[in-house]
Scaffold this motif. Structure first.
Motif, PDB file in Angstrom:
ATOM      1  N   VAL A   1       0.859  -1.183   0.000  1.00 38.70           N
ATOM      2  CA  VAL A   1       0.000   0.000   0.000  1.00 38.70           C
ATOM      3  C   VAL A   1       0.890   1.225   0.000  1.00 38.70           C
ATOM      4  CG1 VAL A   1      -1.808   1.255   1.216  1.00 38.70           C
ATOM      5  CG2 VAL A   1      -1.793  -1.246   1.262  1.00 38.70           C
ATOM      6  N   VAL A   2       0.603   2.152  -0.895  1.00 40.78           N
ATOM      7  CA  VAL A   2       1.378   3.393  -0.999  1.00 40.78           C
ATOM      8  C   VAL A   2       0.426   4.575  -0.843  1.00 40.78           C
ATOM      9  CG1 VAL A   2       2.785   4.849  -2.490  1.00 40.78           C
ATOM     10  CG2 VAL A   2       3.153   2.382  -2.463  1.00 40.78           C
ATOM     11  N   GLY A   3       0.769   5.484   0.031  1.00 40.28           N
ATOM     12  CA  GLY A   3      -0.017   6.694   0.228  1.00 40.28           C
ATOM     13  C   GLY A   3       0.806   7.934  -0.099  1.00 40.28           C
ATOM     14  N   LYS A   4       0.182   8.870  -0.791  1.00 39.12           N
ATOM     15  CA  LYS A   4       0.832  10.139  -1.110  1.00 39.12           C
ATOM     16  C   LYS A   4      -0.005  11.274  -0.517  1.00 39.12           C
ATOM     17  CE  LYS A   4       2.696   8.354  -5.465  1.00 39.12           C
ATOM     18  NZ  LYS A   4       2.770   8.517  -6.942  1.00 39.12           N
TER      19      LYS A   4
ATOM     20  N   GLU B   1       5.128  17.217   2.505  1.00 39.58           N
ATOM     21  CA  GLU B   1       4.679  16.561   1.275  1.00 39.58           C
ATOM     22  C   GLU B   1       5.545  15.333   1.041  1.00 39.58           C
ATOM     23  OE1 GLU B   1       4.054  17.463  -3.535  1.00 39.58           O
ATOM     24  OE2 GLU B   1       4.690  19.058  -2.151  1.00 39.58           O
ATOM     25  N   GLY B   2       4.924  14.220   0.739  1.00 39.37           N
ATOM     26  CA  GLY B   2       5.706  13.013   0.527  1.00 39.37           C
ATOM     27  C   GLY B   2       4.829  11.789   0.333  1.00 39.37           C
ATOM     28  N   ARG B   3       5.420  10.655   0.597  1.00 39.06           N
ATOM     29  CA  ARG B   3       4.734   9.380   0.432  1.00 39.06           C
ATOM     30  C   ARG B   3       5.158   8.424   1.528  1.00 39.06           C
ATOM     31  NH1 ARG B   3       7.736   5.375  -2.208  1.00 39.06           N
ATOM     32  NH2 ARG B   3       5.922   4.538  -3.309  1.00 39.06           N
ATOM     33  N   PHE B   4       4.304   7.462   1.807  1.00 38.43           N
ATOM     34  CA  PHE B   4       4.639   6.392   2.743  1.00 38.43           C
ATOM     35  C   PHE B   4       4.187   5.076   2.127  1.00 38.43           C
ATOM     36  CE2 PHE B   4       0.366   7.775   3.807  1.00 38.43           C
ATOM     37  CZ  PHE B   4      -0.330   6.599   3.975  1.00 38.43           C
TER      38      PHE B   4
ATOM     39  N   HIS C   1      -4.168  16.915   0.964  1.00 37.17           N
ATOM     40  CA  HIS C   1      -4.404  16.171  -0.272  1.00 37.17           C
ATOM     41  C   HIS C   1      -3.889  14.750  -0.050  1.00 37.17           C
ATOM     42  CE1 HIS C   1      -5.376  19.704  -2.851  1.00 37.17           C
ATOM     43  NE2 HIS C   1      -4.647  20.339  -1.922  1.00 37.17           N
ATOM     44  N   PHE C   2      -4.731  13.776  -0.286  1.00 42.48           N
ATOM     45  CA  PHE C   2      -4.379  12.393   0.074  1.00 42.48           C
ATOM     46  C   PHE C   2      -4.787  11.446  -1.040  1.00 42.48           C
ATOM     47  CE2 PHE C   2      -5.286   8.499   2.740  1.00 42.48           C
ATOM     48  CZ  PHE C   2      -3.960   8.203   2.957  1.00 42.48           C
ATOM     49  N   ASP C   3      -3.877  10.562  -1.391  1.00 39.63           N
ATOM     50  CA  ASP C   3      -4.125   9.565  -2.428  1.00 39.63           C
ATOM     51  C   ASP C   3      -3.517   8.251  -1.963  1.00 39.63           C
ATOM     52  OD1 ASP C   3      -4.805   8.321  -4.812  1.00 39.63           O
ATOM     53  OD2 ASP C   3      -2.926   8.878  -5.776  1.00 39.63           O
ATOM     54  N   ILE C   4      -4.267   7.176  -2.071  1.00 35.10           N
ATOM     55  CA  ILE C   4      -3.784   5.877  -1.631  1.00 35.10           C
ATOM     56  C   ILE C   4      -3.969   4.869  -2.749  1.00 35.10           C
ATOM     57  CG2 ILE C   4      -5.993   5.237  -0.552  1.00 35.10           C
ATOM     58  CD1 ILE C   4      -4.302   3.812   1.606  1.00 35.10           C
ATOM     59  N   GLN C   5      -2.944   4.058  -2.969  1.00 30.82           N
ATOM     60  CA  GLN C   5      -2.954   3.038  -4.013  1.00 30.82           C
ATOM     61  C   GLN C   5      -2.630   1.700  -3.384  1.00 30.82           C
ATOM     62  OE1 GLN C   5      -3.849   3.764  -7.066  1.00 30.82           O
ATOM     63  NE2 GLN C   5      -3.785   5.996  -6.935  1.00 30.82           N
TER      64      GLN C   5
END
Length: 214
Positions: free
Chosen positions: A41-44, A86-89, A119-123
């Motif tokens: 799972v990747v979240g930005k 700002e980044g990703r986990f 702002h949140f996006d999860i893949q």
């Protein structure tokens, strides 16, 4: 039935779109994401702070970052880390089920603070892969990259099918447990009613004997 299953899998495999939400600087926002076993799972995210002078959201001031905490279905912490504004986990699930993802700023204020827009996006699964980067790193041709994507999609479909079987098994166990409890409760009610009936009959018999009616 096969068509319905295929459509369900397509819906589950559809990448989630980005969103944004507003929270105070000291607040926390949590999301629940259903994730199969051994799935990445990747979240930005990106933080913007409200500027009263222009009445709009601008990049957050220096020092404001984001703390990300992820818990698995057993409420064990999978990830707990501070990040920049700002980044990703990223994390990999080790058990299927609902994972709780909580976000909050690293502000130390007790009250008030700025109003933030996150702002949140999860893949999830193969949608979390950065294929242009993979292609450049492994020097893959267009055809090789497409084959890689198809293999990842097949693997993700297999994981989703296993997760659906896991959910069906849990639902069946829950249904069996509920049915057993309902049956036991009905038996207890029956025993109580019979006991009350016998007690009333005995009480009436003694009453009639005392009144010498029988």
């Amino acid at each position: 039935m096969a068509t319905l299953t295929f459509l369900t899998l397509l819906i589950l495999l559809t990448p989630s779109g980005g969103l944004y939400f507003h929270i105070p600087e000291t607040a926390k926002k949590c999301f629940i994401e259903e994730v199969p076993d051994e799935t990445m799972v990747v979240g930005k995210y990106k933080i913007q702070a409200y500027d009263d002078r222009i009445g709009d959201y601008l990049p957050s001031s220096p020092g404001i970052g984001m703390h990300v905490e992820v818990k698995d279905p057993a409420d064990k912490i999978v990830l707990s880390k501070f990040y920049a504004a700002e980044g990703r986990f990223a994390f990999t699930s080790h058990s299927p089920g609902e994972h709780t993802i909580c976000l909050h700023s690293n502000s130390t204020r007790w009250f008030g603070g700025q109003k933030l827009r996150i702002h949140f996006d999860i893949q999830v699964g193969e949608h979390a892969n950065d294929y242009p980067q993979i292609r450049a790193k492994d020097r893959l041709t267009e055809l090789q990259l497409r084959v890689r994507q198809l293999l990842d999609q097949v693997e993700q479909i297999t994981k989703e099918q296993s997760y659906q079987r896991y959910r069906e098994e849990r639902f069946r166990l829950t249904s069996d447990s509920t049915n057993s409890r309902v049956l036991y409760w009905a038996l207890i009610q029956l025993v109580v009613l019979v006991a009350i009936g016998l007690w009333q009959m005995r009480h009436l018999k003694k009453f009639f004997e005392a009144k010498k009616l029988v």
